[in-house]
Motif scaffolding. Structure first.
Motif, PDB file in Angstrom:
ATOM      1  N   ARG A 159       0.842  -1.196   0.000  1.00 27.68           N
ATOM      2  CA  ARG A 159       0.000   0.000   0.000  1.00 27.68           C
ATOM      3  C   ARG A 159       0.879   1.249   0.000  1.00 27.68           C
ATOM      4  NH1 ARG A 159      -3.733  -1.814   4.911  1.00 27.68           N
ATOM      5  NH2 ARG A 159      -1.655  -2.378   5.572  1.00 27.68           N
ATOM      6  N   GLY A 160       0.448   2.237  -0.761  1.00 29.04           N
ATOM      7  CA  GLY A 160       1.179   3.498  -0.837  1.00 29.04           C
ATOM      8  C   GLY A 160       2.186   3.558  -1.973  1.00 29.04           C
TER       9      GLY A 160
ATOM     10  N   CYS B  84       2.658   2.537  -9.411  1.00 28.45           N
ATOM     11  CA  CYS B  84       3.146   1.818 -10.580  1.00 28.45           C
ATOM     12  C   CYS B  84       4.504   2.384 -11.002  1.00 28.45           C
ATOM     13  CB  CYS B  84       2.119   1.970 -11.701  1.00 28.45           C
ATOM     14  SG  CYS B  84       2.548   1.098 -13.202  1.00 28.45           S
ATOM     15  N   PRO B  85       5.487   1.548 -11.285  1.00 27.50           N
ATOM     16  CA  PRO B  85       5.442   0.090 -11.418  1.00 27.50           C
ATOM     17  C   PRO B  85       5.902  -0.660 -10.169  1.00 27.50           C
ATOM     18  CG  PRO B  85       7.501   0.855 -12.327  1.00 27.50           C
ATOM     19  CD  PRO B  85       6.759   2.085 -11.792  1.00 27.50           C
ATOM     20  N   LEU B  86       6.087   0.035  -9.037  1.00 33.04           N
ATOM     21  CA  LEU B  86       6.658  -0.617  -7.855  1.00 33.04           C
ATOM     22  C   LEU B  86       5.898  -1.844  -7.345  1.00 33.04           C
ATOM     23  CD1 LEU B  86       8.062   2.428  -5.867  1.00 33.04           C
ATOM     24  CD2 LEU B  86       9.329   0.676  -7.087  1.00 33.04           C
TER      25      LEU B  86
ATOM     26  N   THR C 102      -2.646  -0.052  -3.001  1.00 33.57           N
ATOM     27  CA  THR C 102      -3.552   1.080  -3.173  1.00 33.57           C
ATOM     28  C   THR C 102      -3.413   1.672  -4.572  1.00 33.57           C
ATOM     29  OG1 THR C 102      -1.864   2.493  -2.173  1.00 33.57           O
ATOM     30  CG2 THR C 102      -3.642   1.737  -0.735  1.00 33.57           C
ATOM     31  N   ASP C 103      -2.511   1.132  -5.379  1.00 33.06           N
ATOM     32  CA  ASP C 103      -2.288   1.640  -6.736  1.00 33.06           C
ATOM     33  C   ASP C 103      -3.462   1.237  -7.632  1.00 33.06           C
ATOM     34  OD1 ASP C 103      -1.364   2.458  -9.189  1.00 33.06           O
ATOM     35  OD2 ASP C 103       0.266   1.016  -9.302  1.00 33.06           O
ATOM     36  N   PRO C 104      -4.197   2.215  -8.185  1.00 33.67           N
ATOM     37  CA  PRO C 104      -5.353   1.857  -9.022  1.00 33.67           C
ATOM     38  C   PRO C 104      -4.983   1.042 -10.257  1.00 33.67           C
ATOM     39  CG  PRO C 104      -5.005   4.256  -9.009  1.00 33.67           C
ATOM     40  CD  PRO C 104      -4.030   3.663  -8.048  1.00 33.67           C
ATOM     41  N   LEU C 105      -3.758   1.175 -10.749  1.00 38.02           N
ATOM     42  CA  LEU C 105      -3.341   0.407 -11.933  1.00 38.02           C
ATOM     43  C   LEU C 105      -3.035  -1.050 -11.612  1.00 38.02           C
ATOM     44  CD1 LEU C 105      -1.100   3.021 -13.763  1.00 38.02           C
ATOM     45  CD2 LEU C 105      -3.413   2.290 -14.344  1.00 38.02           C
ATOM     46  N   ALA C 106      -2.981  -1.402 -10.344  1.00 39.51           N
ATOM     47  CA  ALA C 106      -2.679  -2.786  -9.964  1.00 39.51           C
ATOM     48  C   ALA C 106      -3.719  -3.760 -10.500  1.00 39.51           C
ATOM     49  CB  ALA C 106      -2.562  -2.905  -8.450  1.00 39.51           C
ATOM     50  N   VAL C 107      -4.964  -3.312 -10.657  1.00 35.06           N
ATOM     51  CA  VAL C 107      -6.005  -4.216 -11.172  1.00 35.06           C
ATOM     52  C   VAL C 107      -5.700  -4.649 -12.602  1.00 35.06           C
ATOM     53  CG1 VAL C 107      -7.828  -3.387  -9.644  1.00 35.06           C
ATOM     54  CG2 VAL C 107      -7.529  -2.326 -11.873  1.00 35.06           C
TER      55      VAL C 107
ATOM     56  N   GLY D  10      -8.120   0.269  -1.857  1.00 36.23           N
ATOM     57  CA  GLY D  10      -7.228  -0.454  -2.760  1.00 36.23           C
ATOM     58  C   GLY D  10      -7.746  -1.813  -3.169  1.00 36.23           C
ATOM     59  N   HIS D  11      -6.805  -2.748  -3.327  1.00 35.52           N
ATOM     60  CA  HIS D  11      -7.141  -4.110  -3.753  1.00 35.52           C
ATOM     61  C   HIS D  11      -6.261  -5.117  -3.039  1.00 35.52           C
ATOM     62  CE1 HIS D  11      -9.282  -2.183  -7.051  1.00 35.52           C
ATOM     63  NE2 HIS D  11      -9.896  -3.342  -7.204  1.00 35.52           N
ATOM     64  N   ARG D  12      -6.779  -6.343  -2.975  1.00 34.79           N
ATOM     65  CA  ARG D  12      -6.013  -7.466  -2.430  1.00 34.79           C
ATOM     66  C   ARG D  12      -5.979  -8.537  -3.512  1.00 34.79           C
ATOM     67  NH1 ARG D  12      -8.906  -8.568   1.925  1.00 34.79           N
ATOM     68  NH2 ARG D  12      -7.611  -7.250   3.209  1.00 34.79           N
ATOM     69  N   PHE D  13      -4.795  -9.091  -3.727  1.00 32.93           N
ATOM     70  CA  PHE D  13      -4.611 -10.134  -4.736  1.00 32.93           C
ATOM     71  C   PHE D  13      -3.993 -11.357  -4.052  1.00 32.93           C
ATOM     72  CE2 PHE D  13      -4.206  -6.043  -6.804  1.00 32.93           C
ATOM     73  CZ  PHE D  13      -5.047  -6.172  -7.891  1.00 32.93           C
ATOM     74  N   LEU D  14      -4.467 -12.523  -4.432  1.00 32.20           N
ATOM     75  CA  LEU D  14      -3.904 -13.780  -3.940  1.00 32.20           C
ATOM     76  C   LEU D  14      -3.295 -14.507  -5.135  1.00 32.20           C
ATOM     77  CD1 LEU D  14      -3.551 -15.502  -1.417  1.00 32.20           C
ATOM     78  CD2 LEU D  14      -5.721 -16.617  -1.988  1.00 32.20           C
ATOM     79  N   ILE D  15      -1.983 -14.680  -5.077  1.00 28.37           N
ATOM     80  CA  ILE D  15      -1.237 -15.249  -6.201  1.00 28.37           C
ATOM     81  C   ILE D  15      -0.563 -16.548  -5.760  1.00 28.37           C
ATOM     82  CG2 ILE D  15       0.642 -14.830  -7.850  1.00 28.37           C
ATOM     83  CD1 ILE D  15       0.261 -11.791  -7.162  1.00 28.37           C
TER      84      ILE D  15
END
Length: 78
Positions: free
Chosen positions: A12-13, A16-18, A41-46, A69-74
């Protein structure tokens, strides 16, 4: 899967591209099949995170909006 252990990585915080760069670096340290949960929290992460998973061969198990923001499970590729 809900009880499966996972590594949580708070991005969070970061802009892109970090988030993708740090996720890629972190994935290199994990064993195949490991779950990595990232928060961003990066909107481009989606766009960026699913693209990263597709490019590197990892499986995006879940993507969900969170407050701010968003949460991703990879799952790391085997």
């Amino acid at each position: 899967m809900p009880d499966e252990p996972r590594t949580v990585y708070d991005l969070r915080g970061l802009k892109c591209p970090l988030p993708v760069l740090k996720t890629r670096k972190r994935m290199q340290t994990l064993a195949p099949g490991t779950l990595l949960e990232i928060e961003t929290t990066d909107p481009l992460a989606v766009i960026d995170i699913p693209h990263f998973c597709n490019e590197d061969g990892h499986r995006l198990e879940d993507a969900a909006p969170t407050e701010g923001g968003h949460r991703f499970l990879i799952r790391k590729k085997a």
